[in-house]
Design a protein around this motif. Structure first.
Motif, PDB file in Angstrom:
ATOM      1  N   LYS A  76       1.697   2.876   2.530  1.00 24.70           N
ATOM      2  CA  LYS A  76       1.428   3.606   3.601  1.00 24.70           C
ATOM      3  C   LYS A  76       2.015   3.056   4.859  1.00 24.70           C
ATOM      4  O   LYS A  76       2.418   1.894   5.100  1.00 24.70           O
ATOM      5  N   THR A 110       0.720  -1.275   0.036  1.00 24.92           N
ATOM      6  CA  THR A 110       0.088   0.050   0.209  1.00 24.92           C
ATOM      7  C   THR A 110       0.909   1.250  -0.192  1.00 24.92           C
ATOM      8  O   THR A 110       0.389   2.244  -0.555  1.00 24.92           O
ATOM      9  N   ASP A 119      -2.549  -5.288   4.302  1.00 24.95           N
ATOM     10  CA  ASP A 119      -2.551  -3.906   4.349  1.00 24.95           C
ATOM     11  C   ASP A 119      -2.205  -3.256   5.626  1.00 24.95           C
ATOM     12  O   ASP A 119      -1.632  -3.644   6.620  1.00 24.95           O
TER      13      ASP A 119
END
Length: 698
Positions: free
Chosen positions: A351, A349, A382
């Motif tokens: 992030k 991701t 994630d």
């Protein structure tokens, strides 16, 4: 020219200690005349006290642990003896090839005899001495005898009758003192045997653990104390107050400084890892890296182990890839909280991942990135899921040993009895698996180490060592010492034909060795016959069979038996100065008539400080028997350790043949030479042909 004689006397530990002081403070060592009128070294304690200035303990205000007899115990440990070890090939197993020793006799005297041959060479000592419970036997040493009384009593005690032992009941006024003296002198000598990075394990229970701790602190040094292990052996339901089901094992280094300098980290291999690795490699080849099938195959291995088996813990490694079995559920947060907080980017991701409430376990982002690059960090789908630590079994295949050892005396007894056709010939044997763990823990990186047990009892240490060597391909050697304590006539052991504890110990080692070897080869054979359809499967089984057969073939399950005995030499050998030359010339020999060449050879090994487990050969040269101990290799410029000839009237041709071989040492019998000129000729021969050979006579 006067050729040196073999001394055939154990080292004088007092003179050895004086030489150590001389190396540090040469001005504090002088000469004095002993009772025999000969000059010897002595310490000037007044001058030594001045050299040490204020560091000398004065007066009564010094911390110390003492008892009645401690000084006599120290003197006893240092006093030299005139005894020997007689080889017994007929009671041995694989005499010519084995590197293991089984020695019968009082362990104090045996330890004295081994001082030069094994000084600083033993990596690990395990002992299970008498616990002094009030019912067991301890050694009857000369704790309080004067020197002249000691000389009178030499040889009077018959070891085979058990007179070296006495039952130390709590009615004895010196109940604790006698036990402390007994163990003190033996630990003094044992410390000398340990290598610089050596370690000792001492089993004991509540009766003497406090005294043993103080004694060991004094002999080995408090700073060398490693641990006090609690040996949880079992529990009893018929106890009056508490069920005492534990014993202790005190652990000391010879030198913690040396161990730390070597960077030694004590870790024990996890049980079963090698089995898993072998099966993983086999399945990987069989299924061509189909990890699902490999995983299913490993699960079948895990399920074949009993629920209480230590190997069962490996079943937690539930996933498999090219690095082997692994688990990915490791906690990545800082223990206790307050750990560092920094951004870790999720690889998919992009992030920042959720930071654990206690912070990251790794101190900085650089270390975190290193662990990620090495594949030791597992990310979730994630960034909302905290990453986890991956643990690869084949990388994390060791563990630290716990201070509590859980064992079951009943299981150990059952295993022992099975070896003896379910006849209980020995009470309370130690657990083979527990002793194996101890040996493995400290010698996993030194698989050729020498292990010693001088209270060997039923021979558990030998059994454990052979089992461990069979499992990891090691070449560890053992030295076992046991006094031939008599078996009482009413016992199952006596009725089964065993007259002494030594008889039981030797038979246990014989049976255990055969069983281990058969099991090792038998497992491979069973697997071979289990081969089914595919050629790949048969190939991997055959490879496993070859490996196990090689281990079985090279496994040393033998032992050389040696027995403590009076010196090979008559009294005149040690006091020739008391006899006139004519009387000496009239004597036929200074060697006892019942002693063989092999007796004399091993007596020379002790005197010259050579190991007792090396190979040797005997040959006939011009009608004389010549023995070569630890033969060398001329191609590698390795010289023979010792060549001996004990025949009478040895011709010059034999002397020259031995000299041309240029051994490190050569020894002849006094009767080899018919006259003093013959001795001079021998000296000149070696001076001409082998200047580096040390030559002695007996």
């Amino acid at each position: 020219m006067i050729m040196d004689h073999m001394k055939f006397e154990s080292p004088d530990m007092v003179q050895g200690n004086i030489e150590k002081i001389e190396a540090l403070f040469p001005n504090c060592v002088t000469e004095t005349r002993g009772e025999d009128g000969k000059l010897k070294k002595a310490v000037n304690f007044d001058l030594l006290r001045q050299m040490l200035s204020g560091e000398v303990a004065e007066g009564d205000e010094a911390y110390e642990f003492t008892w009645v007899g401690i000084k006599a115990a120290i003197v006893e440990a240092n006093r030299p003896i005139r005894k020997t070890l007689r080889p017994c090939p007929e009671e041995s197993v694989d005499w010519d090839t084995t590197e293991n020793l089984y020695i019968e006799g009082d362990n104090l005297e045996v330890l004295k005899l081994l001082q030069e041959s094994y000084l600083g060479k033993v990596k690990l000592i395990y002992i299970d001495p008498p616990y002094n419970t009030g019912n067991d036997f301890i050694y009857r040493d000369n704790f309080a005898t004067k020197a002249d009384e000691y000389e009178e009593q030499l040889g009077m005690l018959d070891e085979e009758t058990g007179d070296k032992l006495f039952r130390n009941t709590d009615t004895n006024g010196r109940f604790h003192s006698d036990w402390c003296s007994m163990i003190y002198s033996r630990l003094m000598l044992a410390r000398n045997m340990l290598s610089a990075d050596g370690i000792i394990f001492i089993s004991i229970d509540d009766a003497e653990v406090e005294n043993l701790r103080k004694i060991a602190d004094e002999i080995f040094g408090e700073h060398n104390f490693v641990a006090c292990l609690v040996y949880d052996k079992n529990r009893k339901n018929d106890a009056k107050y508490f069920s005492i089901g534990h014993e202790y094992i005190l652990v000391y280094f010879k030198s913690a400084v040396t161990v730390n300098e070597l960077g030694t980290i004590l870790r024990a291999p996890k049980a079963g890892v090698d089995e898993v690795k072998d099966e993983f490699n086999r399945l990987r080849k069989l299924y061509n890296d189909d990890w699902d099938k490999v995983n299913e195959g490993l699960k079948k291995l895990y399920s074949s182990w009993p629920e209480d088996d230590e190997r069962k813990q490996l079943a937690r490694y539930t996933r498999v890839d090219d690095k082997g079995p692994y688990r990915d559920d490791g906690n990545i947060s800082w223990p206790g909280g307050g750990g560092p907080r920094y951004e870790v980017i999720h690889p998919i991701t992009g992030k920042p991942c959720k930071i654990p409430s206690r912070g990251w376990v790794y101190p900085n982002i650089d270390r975190m990135q290193e662990e990620i690059a090495n594949g030791r960090v597992v990310f979730g789908p994630d960034e909302t899921t905290t990453p986890r630590i991956r643990t690869n079994l084949f990388e994390q295949n060791t563990k630290v040993m716990r201070s509590v050892i859980f064992s079951y005396a009943q299981t150990a007894t059952q295993e022992f009895n099975q070896l003896f056709d379910n006849v209980r010939v020995f009470e309370n044997p130690k657990s083979t698996s527990d002793i194996k763990k101890i040996i493995e823990y400290y010698t996993s990186n030194d698989k050729e180490a020498i292990i010693m047990d001088f209270f060997s009892g039923s021979g558990t240490t030998a059994h454990a060592l052979m089992q461990l060597n069979a499992e990891d391909g090691g070449k560890r050697k053992y030295i076992l010492i046991q006094i031939p304590e008599k078996c009482e006539e009413k016992t199952p052991a006596y009725k089964a034909g065993y007259r002494t504890i030594c008889d039981i110990g030797k038979e246990r080692i014989r049976r255990a060795g055969q069983k281990i070897k058969l099991d090792l080869a038998g497992d491979a054979t069973a697997n071979l016959f289990a081969a089914t359809s595919t050629p790949e499967y048969e190939k991997t089984l055959l490879e496993g069979f070859d490996q196990k057969f090689e281990k079985s073939h090279s496994l040393d399950i033998g032992f050389r038996v040696l027995k403590l005995a009076d010196s090979n030499m008559t009294d005149v050998y040690f006091s020739a100065g008391d006899y006139g030359q004519q009387m000496l010339d009239d004597m036929e020999s200074n060697i006892k008539p019942d002693r063989t060449d092999l007796d004399l050879l091993f007596g020379c090994l002790l005197d010259w400080g050579l190991p007792l487990s090396l190979p040797y050969k005997s040959e006939t040269i011009d009608g004389c028997t010549v023995h070569t101990y630890a033969p060398g290799d001329p191609d590698l410029a390795i010289r023979d350790a010792l060549i001996a000839c004990f025949d009478k009237d040895v011709p010059t041709s034999v002397i020259e043949t031995i000299a041309r071989r240029n051994p490190l040492r050569a020894v002849f019998r006094e009767e080899c030479f018919t006259s003093s000129p013959d001795k001079i000729n021998v000296y000149e021969t070696f001076k001409r042909l082998a200047q580096g050979t040390a030559v002695k006579v007996i």
